[in-house]
Design a protein around this motif. Structure first.
Motif, PDB file in Angstrom:
ATOM      1  N   PRO A  79       7.528   2.124 -15.397  1.00  0.00           N
ATOM      2  CA  PRO A  79       6.536   2.886 -14.628  1.00  0.00           C
ATOM      3  C   PRO A  79       7.204   3.716 -13.533  1.00  0.00           C
ATOM      4  O   PRO A  79       8.198   3.294 -12.949  1.00  0.00           O
ATOM      5  CB  PRO A  79       5.658   1.782 -14.023  1.00  0.00           C
ATOM      6  CG  PRO A  79       5.785   0.647 -14.957  1.00  0.00           C
ATOM      7  CD  PRO A  79       7.191   0.704 -15.484  1.00  0.00           C
ATOM      8  N   ARG A  80       6.683   4.904 -13.282  1.00  0.00           N
ATOM      9  CA  ARG A  80       7.244   5.754 -12.219  1.00  0.00           C
ATOM     10  C   ARG A  80       6.226   5.912 -11.100  1.00  0.00           C
ATOM     11  O   ARG A  80       5.019   5.951 -11.331  1.00  0.00           O
ATOM     12  CB  ARG A  80       7.684   7.106 -12.780  1.00  0.00           C
ATOM     13  CG  ARG A  80       6.640   7.838 -13.590  1.00  0.00           C
ATOM     14  CD  ARG A  80       7.264   8.922 -14.452  1.00  0.00           C
ATOM     15  NE  ARG A  80       7.581  10.139 -13.716  1.00  0.00           N
ATOM     16  CZ  ARG A  80       6.689  11.053 -13.364  1.00  0.00           C
ATOM     17  NH1 ARG A  80       5.404  10.887 -13.648  1.00  0.00           N
ATOM     18  NH2 ARG A  80       7.053  12.145 -12.717  1.00  0.00           N
ATOM     19  N   ALA A  81       6.731   6.002  -9.888  1.00  0.00           N
ATOM     20  CA  ALA A  81       5.864   6.033  -8.711  1.00  0.00           C
ATOM     21  C   ALA A  81       5.108   7.349  -8.579  1.00  0.00           C
ATOM     22  O   ALA A  81       4.209   7.467  -7.764  1.00  0.00           O
ATOM     23  CB  ALA A  81       6.701   5.784  -7.450  1.00  0.00           C
ATOM     24  N   PHE A 104      -4.045   0.988  -1.092  1.00  0.00           N
ATOM     25  CA  PHE A 104      -3.268  -0.081  -1.730  1.00  0.00           C
ATOM     26  C   PHE A 104      -1.937   0.401  -2.337  1.00  0.00           C
ATOM     27  O   PHE A 104      -0.920  -0.296  -2.217  1.00  0.00           O
ATOM     28  CB  PHE A 104      -4.113  -0.787  -2.786  1.00  0.00           C
ATOM     29  CG  PHE A 104      -3.384  -1.873  -3.514  1.00  0.00           C
ATOM     30  CD1 PHE A 104      -3.063  -3.048  -2.872  1.00  0.00           C
ATOM     31  CD2 PHE A 104      -2.984  -1.702  -4.836  1.00  0.00           C
ATOM     32  CE1 PHE A 104      -2.363  -4.043  -3.529  1.00  0.00           C
ATOM     33  CE2 PHE A 104      -2.292  -2.692  -5.502  1.00  0.00           C
ATOM     34  CZ  PHE A 104      -1.983  -3.867  -4.846  1.00  0.00           C
ATOM     35  N   PRO A 105      -1.897   1.589  -2.998  1.00  0.00           N
ATOM     36  CA  PRO A 105      -0.616   2.015  -3.590  1.00  0.00           C
ATOM     37  C   PRO A 105       0.539   2.030  -2.584  1.00  0.00           C
ATOM     38  O   PRO A 105       1.662   1.649  -2.933  1.00  0.00           O
ATOM     39  CB  PRO A 105      -0.911   3.418  -4.098  1.00  0.00           C
ATOM     40  CG  PRO A 105      -2.360   3.397  -4.398  1.00  0.00           C
ATOM     41  CD  PRO A 105      -2.974   2.515  -3.357  1.00  0.00           C
ATOM     42  N   ARG A 107       0.910   0.096   0.000  1.00  0.00           N
ATOM     43  CA  ARG A 107       1.326  -1.293   0.224  1.00  0.00           C
ATOM     44  C   ARG A 107       2.137  -1.789  -0.966  1.00  0.00           C
ATOM     45  O   ARG A 107       3.171  -2.431  -0.794  1.00  0.00           O
ATOM     46  CB  ARG A 107       0.104  -2.190   0.417  1.00  0.00           C
ATOM     47  CG  ARG A 107      -0.682  -1.834   1.656  1.00  0.00           C
ATOM     48  CD  ARG A 107      -1.552  -2.999   2.117  1.00  0.00           C
ATOM     49  NE  ARG A 107      -2.488  -2.570   3.138  1.00  0.00           N
ATOM     50  CZ  ARG A 107      -2.157  -2.397   4.418  1.00  0.00           C
ATOM     51  NH1 ARG A 107      -0.931  -2.653   4.816  1.00  0.00           N
ATOM     52  NH2 ARG A 107      -3.061  -1.978   5.290  1.00  0.00           N
ATOM     53  N   ALA A 108       1.662  -1.475  -2.180  1.00  0.00           N
ATOM     54  CA  ALA A 108       2.358  -1.932  -3.385  1.00  0.00           C
ATOM     55  C   ALA A 108       3.764  -1.341  -3.436  1.00  0.00           C
ATOM     56  O   ALA A 108       4.711  -2.007  -3.848  1.00  0.00           O
ATOM     57  CB  ALA A 108       1.570  -1.542  -4.630  1.00  0.00           C
ATOM     58  N   MET A 109       3.900  -0.078  -3.000  1.00  0.00           N
ATOM     59  CA  MET A 109       5.216   0.582  -3.050  1.00  0.00           C
ATOM     60  C   MET A 109       6.035   0.283  -1.797  1.00  0.00           C
ATOM     61  O   MET A 109       7.117   0.827  -1.631  1.00  0.00           O
ATOM     62  CB  MET A 109       5.043   2.091  -3.174  1.00  0.00           C
ATOM     63  CG  MET A 109       4.401   2.530  -4.474  1.00  0.00           C
ATOM     64  SD  MET A 109       4.033   4.298  -4.384  1.00  0.00           S
ATOM     65  CE  MET A 109       3.068   4.514  -5.880  1.00  0.00           C
ATOM     66  N   ASN A 110       5.462  -0.550  -0.922  1.00  0.00           N
ATOM     67  CA  ASN A 110       6.141  -0.931   0.319  1.00  0.00           C
ATOM     68  C   ASN A 110       6.472   0.296   1.174  1.00  0.00           C
ATOM     69  O   ASN A 110       7.572   0.422   1.700  1.00  0.00           O
ATOM     70  CB  ASN A 110       7.411  -1.730  -0.002  1.00  0.00           C
ATOM     71  CG  ASN A 110       7.793  -2.645   1.150  1.00  0.00           C
ATOM     72  OD1 ASN A 110       7.064  -2.714   2.143  1.00  0.00           O
ATOM     73  ND2 ASN A 110       8.901  -3.333   1.019  1.00  0.00           N
ATOM     74  N   TYR A 156      -1.536   9.073  -3.288  1.00  0.00           N
ATOM     75  CA  TYR A 156      -0.093   9.248  -3.092  1.00  0.00           C
ATOM     76  C   TYR A 156       0.413  10.505  -3.779  1.00  0.00           C
ATOM     77  O   TYR A 156       1.609  10.641  -4.036  1.00  0.00           O
ATOM     78  CB  TYR A 156       0.679   8.001  -3.520  1.00  0.00           C
ATOM     79  CG  TYR A 156       0.346   7.456  -4.894  1.00  0.00           C
ATOM     80  CD1 TYR A 156      -0.801   6.703  -5.099  1.00  0.00           C
ATOM     81  CD2 TYR A 156       1.190   7.675  -5.978  1.00  0.00           C
ATOM     82  CE1 TYR A 156      -1.103   6.193  -6.353  1.00  0.00           C
ATOM     83  CE2 TYR A 156       0.892   7.167  -7.232  1.00  0.00           C
ATOM     84  CZ  TYR A 156      -0.262   6.433  -7.410  1.00  0.00           C
ATOM     85  OH  TYR A 156      -0.563   5.932  -8.654  1.00  0.00           O
TER      86      TYR A 156
ATOM     87  N   LEU B 177       2.196   0.742 -10.299  1.00  0.00           N
ATOM     88  CA  LEU B 177       2.527   1.298  -8.985  1.00  0.00           C
ATOM     89  C   LEU B 177       3.951   0.936  -8.552  1.00  0.00           C
ATOM     90  O   LEU B 177       4.305   1.094  -7.389  1.00  0.00           O
ATOM     91  CB  LEU B 177       1.524   0.799  -7.938  1.00  0.00           C
ATOM     92  CG  LEU B 177       0.092   1.323  -8.085  1.00  0.00           C
ATOM     93  CD1 LEU B 177      -0.865   0.598  -7.150  1.00  0.00           C
ATOM     94  CD2 LEU B 177       0.041   2.818  -7.826  1.00  0.00           C
ATOM     95  N   THR B 178       4.730   0.440  -9.485  1.00  0.00           N
ATOM     96  CA  THR B 178       6.139   0.073  -9.278  1.00  0.00           C
ATOM     97  C   THR B 178       6.331  -0.985  -8.178  1.00  0.00           C
ATOM     98  O   THR B 178       7.342  -1.004  -7.483  1.00  0.00           O
ATOM     99  CB  THR B 178       7.035   1.302  -8.926  1.00  0.00           C
ATOM    100  OG1 THR B 178       6.624   1.807  -7.639  1.00  0.00           O
ATOM    101  CG2 THR B 178       6.911   2.401  -9.955  1.00  0.00           C
ATOM    102  N   ARG B 183       6.208  -8.431  -4.215  1.00  0.00           N
ATOM    103  CA  ARG B 183       5.098  -7.738  -3.542  1.00  0.00           C
ATOM    104  C   ARG B 183       3.787  -7.995  -4.271  1.00  0.00           C
ATOM    105  O   ARG B 183       2.751  -8.181  -3.646  1.00  0.00           O
ATOM    106  CB  ARG B 183       5.361  -6.234  -3.443  1.00  0.00           C
ATOM    107  CG  ARG B 183       6.258  -5.886  -2.285  1.00  0.00           C
ATOM    108  CD  ARG B 183       6.026  -4.480  -1.760  1.00  0.00           C
ATOM    109  NE  ARG B 183       4.936  -4.359  -0.824  1.00  0.00           N
ATOM    110  CZ  ARG B 183       4.901  -4.868   0.405  1.00  0.00           C
ATOM    111  NH1 ARG B 183       5.902  -5.589   0.840  1.00  0.00           N
ATOM    112  NH2 ARG B 183       3.869  -4.687   1.192  1.00  0.00           N
ATOM    113  N   LEU B 187       0.672  -9.492  -2.324  1.00  0.00           N
ATOM    114  CA  LEU B 187      -0.494  -8.627  -2.124  1.00  0.00           C
ATOM    115  C   LEU B 187      -1.686  -9.031  -2.994  1.00  0.00           C
ATOM    116  O   LEU B 187      -2.827  -8.816  -2.616  1.00  0.00           O
ATOM    117  CB  LEU B 187      -0.143  -7.168  -2.437  1.00  0.00           C
ATOM    118  CG  LEU B 187       0.809  -6.458  -1.481  1.00  0.00           C
ATOM    119  CD1 LEU B 187       1.203  -5.106  -2.041  1.00  0.00           C
ATOM    120  CD2 LEU B 187       0.163  -6.302  -0.110  1.00  0.00           C
TER     121      LEU B 187
END
Lengths: 255, 271
Positions: A79-81, A104-105, A107-110, A156, B177-178, B183, B187
């Motif tokens: 998967p790509r961001a 949320f994205p 947070r998921a991607m930090n 994003y 979302l990689t 995480r 989360l």
């Protein structure tokens, strides 16, 4: 053979589940197509024709058995961001507010969240959810939840938007509404989009091109350009040309 | 209808609703208390009229005076029982949550350890008590070990069930979302398992009290379990019941703590 403007290139991709065993399923047979940058393309086909499988492979959530997928010039491996995704169900965190779900994205991607709060709120306003930012998913209707999911997929600023039958669980009236919302958002944010549906009218209404898939094992059997100008309104659904295209597609699906 | 009309109408309705809510709450508290009072009264009357020997069935008034007479002693004995219960529970919670998390993240460990945990879980945990006393002596370490051991399983099982029941599509979204597995865990999986965890913690705290009291029965020189056994040897039935009453309060208070923790976690999660 592929032009420089081809953003997504599917090259002789096939997918077989459980190869060699009795449960072997050929989901997709060697199929090729491409999507230009900024184009809205729909994969249309009967249930189980492998169109979702194809989409998941473009998302990097599944790998092709043979063939290659290129996105933005890079072969897909994981998967790509930079891809935005929508599933059949909204897939929201039930304990988080609409706004938190849109964020949320990050947070998921930090990544830091605070700089994007304004944009997330603006997106929610654009899809008609002003005043619902702090509502929990259970306090929202099915259509409203999918609106949140649209915002989450766009927040994003991905270059590619993948949608797997996002409105199939909604009633017909809500579905029309959602098509308009999606159309507006796509117009405002202009991303390359690959959409999967089994609704012929939805496909024609939304797309620049409709790719018709055969029943399993699926492959693209026809590539139909949709000529209507944008922005489109629901009224184009009553024109003779719209219905002619629908009839043609229906014909292709059942053969 | 003018704005003022609407405001007056709302204002007039509000106190009625408020009164109904208070009445409802009053009712839910008054009913069990009233019922308990009725049972106690019936008990008292039955003992007074029936003239049962106090050693077999003391009246509520006897228990009350036994509690008053032995209050400082019972409270003193309640301290180690409460301390061991809470400490054992806390260790069990850390171990249960930790191991369940580890097994969810690592497939290999899960397949190696989970079946063994099930096998151990099938043996009645109380049966291990004498063994722990042999290993850890008759002091608080063995009581703590038993409480931990007995409270661990429901917490571990509930946490694992919670982590594994996480909506697969949410996990898939994280993958798209990689998000790293860690995480995704923090989360999505971890917060999603909270309702399961707290049902496990509530069973765990109850079992922890049982574990400590049983350990005190078997071998101890302090605690409410020890005190009950000592009073039984002296045939002080009223004192036993007074100690059980205090034990009941200890259990209730520990359970209340877990409930408070649940409310705090809900706030953190944003429910």
């Amino acid at each position: 053979m592929t032009a420089a403007s081809d953003y997504v290139v599917i090259d002789r991709v096939a997918k077989t589940y459980n190869p060699g065993s009795r449960q072997q399923v050929d989901a997709v047979t060697a199929t090729s197509f491409s999507v230009k940058a900024g184009e809205f393309v729909t994969l249309l086909g009967p249930s189980g024709c492998g169109k979702s499988t194809l989409l998941m492979m473009v998302a990097g959530l599944d790998t092709p058995s043979t063939g290659t997928i290129n996105v933005a010039g890079q072969p897909m491996a994981a998967p790509r961001a930079e891809t935005g995704i929508m599933f059949q169900d909204p897939t929201l965190l039930p304990w988080k507010s609409a706004l938190e779900n849109v964020l949320f994205p990050f947070r998921a991607m930090n990544r830091p969240v605070a700089p994007f709060e304004g944009r997330a709120a603006q997106l929610l306003d654009q899809v008609g959810l002003a005043g619902f930012h702090d509502h929990k998913p259970r306090q929202l209707s099915g259509g409203m939840r999918q609106r949140v999911a649209i915002c989450r997929a766009l927040v994003y600023e991905p270059d590619l938007l993948l949608m797997d039958e996002p409105f199939s669980a909604l009633d017909a009236i809500t579905r029309d509404e959602m098509n308009l919302v999606l159309m507006k958002m796509w117009h405002d944010h202009r991303r390359t989009a690959l959409f999967v549906t089994h609704s012929i009218r939805e496909a024609v209404f939304l797309s620049d091109r409709v790719l018709v898939m055969s029943p399993r094992p699926g492959r693209v059997v026809e590539d139909v350009a949709i000529p209507f100008d944008r922005p489109r309104t629901l009224e184009i659904g009553e024109t003779a040309e719209f219905n002619r295209i629908c009839a043609h597609l229906r014909n292709r699906i059942s053969h | 209808m003018t704005v003022i009309d609407t405001v007056t109408a709302t204002a007039a309705r509000a106190p009625v609703r408020l009164r109904l809510v208070t009445l409802d709450r009053l009712r839910s508290a008054a009913l069990p208390i009233g019922f308990a009072a009725a049972v106690l009264l019936l008990w008292q009357v039955a003992v007074d009229i029936g003239g049962y020997p106090k050693v077999i069935l003391p009246a509520p008034s006897d228990i009350a005076s036994a509690l008053a007479a032995n209050f400082s002693e019972i409270c003193r004995q309640a301290v180690p029982t409460t301390r061991d219960t809470l400490a054992g529970f806390c260790i069990a919670a850390v171990l249960g949550i930790g191991l369940a998390s580890l097994l969810t993240v690592n497939r290999l460990l899960r397949d190696a350890i989970y079946p063994l945990v099930i096998v151990i879980q099938l043996v009645p945990k109380i049966a291990w008590t004498p063994l722990f006393i042999v290993w850890a002596g008759i002091g608080w370490p063995s009581r703590l070990t038993i409480a931990t051991f007995i409270a661990f399983f429901p917490i571990f099982m509930a946490m694992l069930a919670g982590l594994e029941s996480t909506d697969g599509s949410l996990v898939r979204l994280c993958r798209a979302l990689t998000a790293t597995p860690w995480r995704t865990f923090w989360l999505v999986r971890f917060p999603a398992s909270m309702p399961y965890l707290f049902s496990g913690l509530k069973i765990g705290i109850t079992l922890s009290v049982i574990g400590v009291v049983v350990a005190e029965f078997i071998s101890s020189s302090e605690g409410l379990g020890f005190f009950i056994l000592k009073s039984a040897a002296l045939l002080q039935t009223d004192v036993i019941l007074a100690a059980i009453l205090v034990l009941c309060l200890v259990g209730l208070a520990s359970f209340g703590l877990v409930h408070l923790g649940e409310l705090a976690v809900r706030r953190w999660r944003g429910d």
